[in-house]
Design a protein around this motif. Structure first.
Motif, PDB file in Angstrom:
ATOM      1  N   SER A  11      -5.019   1.262  -2.347  1.00  0.00           N
ATOM      2  CA  SER A  11      -5.329  -0.491  -1.146  1.00  0.00           C
ATOM      3  C   SER A  11      -3.922  -0.725  -2.274  1.00  0.00           C
ATOM      4  O   SER A  11      -2.673   0.339  -3.233  1.00  0.00           O
ATOM      5  CB  SER A  11      -6.881  -0.477  -2.023  1.00  0.00           C
ATOM      6  OG  SER A  11      -6.705  -0.602  -3.393  1.00  0.00           O
TER       7      SER A  11
ATOM      8  N   LEU B 146      -1.986   3.351   9.825  1.00  0.00           N
ATOM      9  CA  LEU B 146      -2.900   5.336   9.329  1.00  0.00           C
ATOM     10  C   LEU B 146      -3.425   5.798   8.763  1.00  0.00           C
ATOM     11  O   LEU B 146      -3.719   6.632   9.226  1.00  0.00           O
ATOM     12  CB  LEU B 146      -2.657   5.059   7.407  1.00  0.00           C
ATOM     13  CG  LEU B 146      -0.895   4.781   7.004  1.00  0.00           C
ATOM     14  CD1 LEU B 146      -0.841   3.780   5.224  1.00  0.00           C
ATOM     15  CD2 LEU B 146       0.509   5.143   7.329  1.00  0.00           C
ATOM     16  N   ALA B 147      -4.863   5.153   9.232  1.00  0.00           N
ATOM     17  CA  ALA B 147      -5.994   5.277  10.594  1.00  0.00           C
ATOM     18  C   ALA B 147      -5.629   6.077  11.533  1.00  0.00           C
ATOM     19  O   ALA B 147      -6.759   6.731  12.015  1.00  0.00           O
ATOM     20  CB  ALA B 147      -6.917   4.788   9.949  1.00  0.00           C
TER      21      ALA B 147
ATOM     22  N   GLY C 275      -3.309  -0.079   7.403  1.00  0.00           N
ATOM     23  CA  GLY C 275      -3.863   0.497   6.633  1.00  0.00           C
ATOM     24  C   GLY C 275      -4.827   0.992   7.839  1.00  0.00           C
ATOM     25  O   GLY C 275      -4.750   2.390   8.346  1.00  0.00           O
TER      26      GLY C 275
ATOM     27  N   GLU D 129      -1.473  -5.791   4.453  1.00  0.00           N
ATOM     28  CA  GLU D 129      -2.327  -4.415   4.276  1.00  0.00           C
ATOM     29  C   GLU D 129      -3.122  -4.306   5.080  1.00  0.00           C
ATOM     30  O   GLU D 129      -3.261  -2.585   5.143  1.00  0.00           O
ATOM     31  CB  GLU D 129      -2.767  -4.546   2.419  1.00  0.00           C
ATOM     32  CG  GLU D 129      -3.765  -3.743   2.083  1.00  0.00           C
ATOM     33  CD  GLU D 129      -4.463  -4.508   0.715  1.00  0.00           C
ATOM     34  OE1 GLU D 129      -4.675  -3.481  -0.024  1.00  0.00           O
ATOM     35  OE2 GLU D 129      -4.630  -5.508   0.273  1.00  0.00           O
ATOM     36  N   ALA D 130      -3.658  -4.515   5.563  1.00  0.00           N
ATOM     37  CA  ALA D 130      -4.665  -4.722   7.040  1.00  0.00           C
ATOM     38  C   ALA D 130      -4.389  -3.251   7.485  1.00  0.00           C
ATOM     39  O   ALA D 130      -4.951  -3.047   8.752  1.00  0.00           O
ATOM     40  CB  ALA D 130      -5.469  -5.488   6.895  1.00  0.00           C
TER      41      ALA D 130
ATOM     42  N   SER E 113       5.533   4.366   0.062  1.00  0.00           N
ATOM     43  CA  SER E 113       4.467   3.148   0.142  1.00  0.00           C
ATOM     44  C   SER E 113       5.637   2.228   0.440  1.00  0.00           C
ATOM     45  O   SER E 113       6.595   2.041   1.130  1.00  0.00           O
ATOM     46  CB  SER E 113       4.491   2.662  -1.681  1.00  0.00           C
ATOM     47  OG  SER E 113       5.635   2.025  -2.541  1.00  0.00           O
TER      48      SER E 113
ATOM     49  N   ARG F  28      -3.343   8.050   0.486  1.00  0.00           N
ATOM     50  CA  ARG F  28      -4.203   6.078   0.732  1.00  0.00           C
ATOM     51  C   ARG F  28      -4.539   5.353  -0.311  1.00  0.00           C
ATOM     52  O   ARG F  28      -5.202   6.020  -1.028  1.00  0.00           O
ATOM     53  CB  ARG F  28      -4.856   6.785   1.816  1.00  0.00           C
ATOM     54  CG  ARG F  28      -4.669   7.558   3.372  1.00  0.00           C
ATOM     55  CD  ARG F  28      -3.996   6.819   3.672  1.00  0.00           C
ATOM     56  NE  ARG F  28      -3.925   7.532   5.214  1.00  0.00           N
ATOM     57  CZ  ARG F  28      -2.594   7.819   5.252  1.00  0.00           C
ATOM     58  NH1 ARG F  28      -1.568   8.305   4.571  1.00  0.00           N
ATOM     59  NH2 ARG F  28      -2.195   8.815   6.648  1.00  0.00           N
TER      60      ARG F  28
ATOM     61  N   GLY G 129       0.401  -0.808   0.182  1.00  0.00           N
ATOM     62  CA  GLY G 129      -0.163   0.059   0.328  1.00  0.00           C
ATOM     63  C   GLY G 129       0.688   1.720   0.101  1.00  0.00           C
ATOM     64  O   GLY G 129       1.938   1.396   0.405  1.00  0.00           O
TER      65      GLY G 129
END
Length: 309
Positions: free
Chosen positions: A282, A262-263, A259, A255-256, A239, A280, A110
């Motif tokens: 995927s 980064l949230a 994510g 990836e999860a 990345s 952001r 990502g």
């Protein structure tokens, strides 16, 4: 029947991943922008995955040394790499014998963030803005320092699009070039946004413009070069990738986890403090983004008249 135990063991190993610390290769030295970002990500990513994420700086040859090590590492999920613009999109067009292929040898996890370069000149340089500076210096012999391949290419773009006589001077790093601009030993450079704006706010240099083709939300007072030189558009993006044959289930978990990290609002604030805006994408979208960036920087290298070394 004989193969069944081995297959079951392999399946259990994938299901249990990760069972040991994960190595995150940073293909640039400690203190670089890529390294600073990786250090902000390592601890929260490790907590999300349940294992430590250990940084390994492998600098050299504009990221080639670290990228080659990551590309040739076992594709078991225990080696990751920070990939940025130079490693993913510029090196393939400026280096003739590249020991890795950014599109073939890596699996995207990502994207993380992006930031522009900032064009800076000495405080006493002529002109109130970029257009005024170009008018004032056109016809002079100027020196533009660069500390990386991106700065080199953008220097050639600036010379061509603005009709300037620029001698491109290589530096070991962009910080050294920025220092020489602040003292007047160098006429102009493209600086990393974070440190370039710090120096501009301290009055040591003047920031004339930034390299994104649109206004940059973290510094709306610094106009894009494209406002004066239509079509000028370049950024630094960051990345995370893994070796190409990494199992799909491992990539999905990475990836999860990325994510989720980064949230986090606190991390977002830290990124903003370093001049990094969220990017952001995927894994699938970043893969397509990387293909476009590869082609775009190849065209820029060609237009700049640079020859692969």
């Amino acid at each position: 029947m004989l193969a069944l135990p081995a297959l079951l063991a392999a399946g259990r190993a994938r299901a249990a991943w990760p069972e040991r610390p994960i190595r995150l290769i940073v293909p640039f030295p400690a203190g670089s922008g890529t390294d600073i970002l990786a250090r902000m990500l390592a601890d929260p990513l490790g907590r999300a995955l349940g294992q430590a994420v250990v940084l390994e700086n492998r600098p050299g040859a504009n990221g080639v040394v670290g990228a080659e090590a990551a590309a040739k590492a076992p594709a078991d999920g225990y080696t990751l790499m920070m990939m940025g613009t130079s490693v993913g999109a510029i090196n393939p067009h400026t280096l003739r014998r590249l020991p890795y292929d950014p599109l073939r040898d890596f699996a995207p996890i990502g994207s993380i963030a992006e930031t522009p370069y900032v064009l800076v000149v000495p405080p006493a340089a002529p002109g109130e803005d970029l257009a005024g500076w170009i008018r004032a210096v056109r016809g002079r012999d100027l020196s533009l320092g660069y500390g990386n391949a991106g700065g080199h290419i953008m220097g050639a773009m600036l010379a061509d699009m603005a009709g300037l006589k620029l001698t491109l001077v290589p530096y070991r790093g962009s910080t050294e070039a920025l220092t020489d601009v602040s003292t007047g030993r160098l006429d102009v450079t493209f600086a990393d946004f974070g440190i370039g704006m710090q120096q501009a706010e301290a009055g040591r240099v003047r920031a004339l413009a930034q390299s994104l083709g649109r206004p940059f939300p973290l510094s709306p007072g610094v106009p894009p070069l494209a406002a004066t030189l239509p079509g000028f558009d370049a950024s630094v993006w960051f990345s995370m990738v893994a070796p190409a044959a990494t199992p799909a289930a491992v990539l999905a978990r990475l990836e999860a986890a990325l994510g989720a990290v980064l949230a986090d609002a606190d991390l977002g604030a830290r990124l903003t403090g370093h001049g990094l805006a969220p990017l952001r994408l995927s894994a699938a979208d970043f893969g397509r983004f990387l293909e476009r960036q590869w082609a775009l920087w190849g065209e820029r290298v060609r237009l700049a008249g640079l020859v692969a070394q």
